[in-house]
Design an enzyme around this catalytic site. Structure first.
Site, short mmCIF file in Angstrom:
data_model
loop_
_atom_site.label_atom_id
_atom_site.label_comp_id
_atom_site.label_asym_id
_atom_site.label_seq_id
_atom_site.Cartn_x
_atom_site.Cartn_y
_atom_site.Cartn_z
N LYS B 100 0.85 -1.19 0.00
CA LYS B 100 0.00 0.00 0.00
C LYS B 100 0.88 1.24 0.00
O LYS B 100 1.70 1.44 0.90
CB LYS B 100 -0.92 0.01 1.23
CG LYS B 100 -1.82 1.22 1.24
CD LYS B 100 -2.57 1.38 2.55
CE LYS B 100 -3.06 2.80 2.67
NZ LYS B 100 -3.57 3.12 4.01
N GLY B 161 -7.98 8.89 10.21
CA GLY B 161 -8.17 8.90 11.66
C GLY B 161 -9.19 9.92 12.15
O GLY B 161 -9.36 10.10 13.35
N ALA B 187 -9.55 5.40 4.86
CA ALA B 187 -9.40 6.59 5.70
C ALA B 187 -10.70 7.35 5.94
O ALA B 187 -11.46 7.61 5.01
CB ALA B 187 -8.38 7.55 5.12
#
Lengths: 67, 257
Positions: B100, B161, B187
């Protein structure tokens, strides 16, 4: 005695010390790690051959938790 | 019913949920959450070994890379050189070619630097990597990644986050519709229903870390995400009803007493 930098820390090693010896010293010989020696990746097969010299810079990395 | 796989590069996955392994209180909690999530692929970061503490437990003691697919990431890299260095080391660790890529552009938002991301994708593809790419939700740039060899497109739902959920469903839909490689929403997902909505939009999978790790009960939340992803996927495959402005009685009107 040679002084090398391992993961940003200065350490002293015995003469004729290979990467393989260093991994054993830190109990990493059976772990999944990758090594960069003076900016170059060293493959597993060369761990024994690579003798560490004064002022060498070594990075040993592994996988940690991450997103 | 035909078996519904998520196929990324050469890997075939039953679960469309990929989970991150950061932010947990302990490795034991990480392992339990991964198990509860049903994920077959986990993201991991590459960092320096702690040479001062030889006995400290490590991730591989708790999550066996032979049983679960490790997806090495480049979290914390802010330019192409750092990202390439990290992934080349990851490959050396045990032949990881499926990786990734994330090249960050700003510490506050952790939005990707797309110029460096495209540059890195191109190089990694040429070196034989299978690259899953964290990216902005711009359809033009997502297409650019695909053209440069990305194995999967991973647009953000909102900042990493943040837990803000899907902020631009239209853009995500456009990316999903145009992409020939899997689209994994990465995300910003905050809770299980966000994952269901992402799957209902038609994305191929979701990547979750903070929403599970930062939940009050991470293991229960992992299970919630497992169910949410399955529900969302089934809902997408089933095809939702058409929306009407007026009511339509659910019970027959004939025979009313």
């Amino acid at each position: 005695m040679a002084k090398i930098q391992l993961n940003g820390k200065k350490i002293s090693i015995k003469p004729n010390f290979s990467i393989s010896d260093l991994l054993k010293k830190y109990n990493l010989h059976n772990k999944k790690v990758a090594i960069e020696h003076n900016g170059k990746i060293i493959t597993n097969n060369d761990y024994r051959k690579k003798i560490l010299k004064n002022k060498d810079k070594l990075e040993i990395v592994h996988f940690i938790g991450g997103g | 019913m035909k078996k519904d796989f998520l196929k990324i590069a050469h890997k075939k996955l039953n679960s469309r949920l990929i989970v991150g392994t950061g932010k947990y209180k302990s490795f034991s909690e990480t392992a339990k959450a991964v198990k509860a999530s049903g994920a077959e692929m986990v993201t991991v970061a590459v960092r320096r070994v702690n040479i001062l503490d030889k006995k400290k437990p490590i991730l591989t003691d708790y999550l066996n890379p032979k049983k679960i697919i490790y997806l090495p990431n480049t979290a914390g890299c802010f330019n192409s050189d750092e990202a390439l260095r990290t992934l080349r080391l990851a490959r050396e660790m045990g032949g990881w070619k499926l990786v990734k890529l994330e090249v960050l552009g700003d510490k506050k938002t952790l939005f990707p630097n797309m110029i460096e991301t495209i540059k890195s994708t191109k190089i990694l593809f040429k070196e034989g990597f299978k690259v899953m790419v964290y990216c902005s939700d711009d359809p033009i740039l997502a297409k650019k990644l695909e053209d440069n060899g990305a194995s999967a497109i991973m647009p953000l739902a909102s900042p990493i986050g943040s837990g803000l959920g899907l902020q631009n469903k239209i853009n995500l839909s456009l990316i999903i519709k145009q992409s020939k490689v899997p689209v994994i929403v990465d995300a910003g997902i905050g809770t299980a229903s966000d994952a269901s909505i992402a799957m209902e939009l038609g994305c191929d999978g979701v990547l979750i870390n903070s929403a599970i790790a930062n939940a009050q009960k991470p293991i229960l939340m992992a299970r919630a995400f497992k169910d949410a992803v399955i529900s969302g996927r089934n809902s997408f495959l089933a095809g939702r009803m058409i929306k009407n402005y007026f009511a339509s009685p659910s019970s027959p009107t004939k025979g009313i007493i």
